[in-house]
Design an enzyme around this catalytic site. Sequence first.
Site, PDB file in Angstrom:
ATOM      1  N   SER A 204     108.115  59.622  25.949  1.00 16.03           N
ATOM      2  CA  SER A 204     107.464  60.686  25.178  1.00 16.03           C
ATOM      3  C   SER A 204     108.105  61.248  23.959  1.00 16.03           C
ATOM      4  O   SER A 204     107.683  61.601  23.004  1.00 16.03           O
ATOM      5  CB  SER A 204     106.251  61.457  25.887  1.00 16.03           C
ATOM      6  OG  SER A 204     107.198  62.391  26.522  1.00 16.03           O
TER       7      SER A 204
ATOM      8  N   LYS B 179     103.621  63.260  19.520  1.00 17.05           N
ATOM      9  CA  LYS B 179     102.734  64.415  18.782  1.00 17.05           C
ATOM     10  C   LYS B 179     102.385  63.947  17.642  1.00 17.05           C
ATOM     11  O   LYS B 179     101.139  64.349  16.942  1.00 17.05           O
ATOM     12  CB  LYS B 179     103.513  65.670  18.975  1.00 17.05           C
ATOM     13  CG  LYS B 179     103.796  66.021  20.320  1.00 17.05           C
ATOM     14  CD  LYS B 179     102.661  66.397  21.152  1.00 17.05           C
ATOM     15  CE  LYS B 179     102.821  67.142  22.501  1.00 17.05           C
ATOM     16  NZ  LYS B 179     101.441  67.505  23.169  1.00 17.05           N
TER      17      LYS B 179
ATOM     18  N   GLU C 263      98.892  75.332  18.662  1.00 19.93           N
ATOM     19  CA  GLU C 263     100.070  75.963  19.528  1.00 19.93           C
ATOM     20  C   GLU C 263     101.201  75.030  19.995  1.00 19.93           C
ATOM     21  O   GLU C 263     100.983  73.875  19.655  1.00 19.93           O
ATOM     22  CB  GLU C 263      99.031  76.287  20.920  1.00 19.93           C
ATOM     23  CG  GLU C 263      98.868  75.281  21.847  1.00 19.93           C
ATOM     24  CD  GLU C 263      98.274  73.793  21.071  1.00 19.93           C
ATOM     25  OE1 GLU C 263      98.417  72.684  21.377  1.00 19.93           O
ATOM     26  OE2 GLU C 263      97.258  73.981  20.084  1.00 19.93           O
TER      27      GLU C 263
END
Length: 394
Positions: free
Chosen positions: A373, A84, A106
Amino acid sequence: MDRYFGDFGGQFVPETLMPALEELEQAYLAYGKDPSFQEKLGFYLKNYVGRPSPLYLAARLSKYLGGAMIYLKREDLNHTGSHKINNSLGQTLLAKKMGKNKVIAETGAGQHGVATATAAALLGFECVVFMGEEDVRRQSLNVFRMKMLGAQVVEVTSGSRTLKDATNEALRHWVANVKDTHYCIGSVVGPHPYPTMVRDFQSIIGEETKEQVMSVKGRHPDYIVACVGGGSNAMGIFHPFAGYDEVIKIGVEAAGHGIATGRHAASLTAGSRGVLHGAKSYILQDGDGQIIEAHSVSAGLDYPGVGPEHSYYKDSGRARYVSVTDEEALEAFQLLARLEGIIPALESAHALAYVRKLAPKLKPEHVIVVNLSGRGDKDVETVAKLLGGGNCEQ
């Protein structure tokens, strides 16, 4: 920039947001490929995030499963613990170019919230993160991290109290504060230009993978496997291989309690075409077009939609999409920890769960790359409860 991927994408938003989206598109067109912008982003990705992330041969997992050799793209080793941060840094640097002084985000699993709060602290922004009440409960560690980084965390108590509802509230806030605020969307979802922009910021994953596999094997991988919620980690690793049909790309969705139960988050596997959060894609909806509540053991996959480019990939055959259950993901979570000493995020465990089925069917010369991830620190409390008070014995 194309506003659609085939039939999917677009800008289905209130008129009040159109100027902000146009401003964002123009800023991205002006700065996204600008050498000085890319140099600054590259500096932070290398010296702050720790890129390139390693490509690791999971030798014991490969031997245990038999068949193909399994490599892990270690996005879990990035600063903040997931992929991210690639996108959050890119968007926050762009917001600075646009003259904004506040960012909102969010978050479901909390990793995008942590990444955005981190980028905001680094670059001097005020930061507000919207998070569903249910996800606040499931991801208390990440909530604390966000607050430590100076972000305000707004608990959303409407609807299912998960990622969908957090996104709804973030959009409402943005409408009212668009002049000085940038909305840092965390996945390849939302209205144009977000799906393209987020994909581009995350494509560094696939670009590195291409070079790394070529370095160790002298060719491209046979398979690339990644989990899909909104789909940023998957699109980030898929996109640089888009022109290589020989590389089979597999996105793994959350089947939850099973597709037949209706308690899942598999929009591509079991959804239909519709509009959610400003874009046309595959979504979970009933016959009246009302959004159906999604379910996954993983907070980051608990979303009733998917990025429009993934929807295009599905219909065009550029990628395959499958699903695995909560139980299968939990088993894979434990297996990687025991065999490789790596605790994966529950999101990533879905990709690993499918590889458990795929690898034994292949030959030793086949190469599978799994996009790991994120790391699983945030999920250990959830997993401990599900396994019975922290007892990990099967």
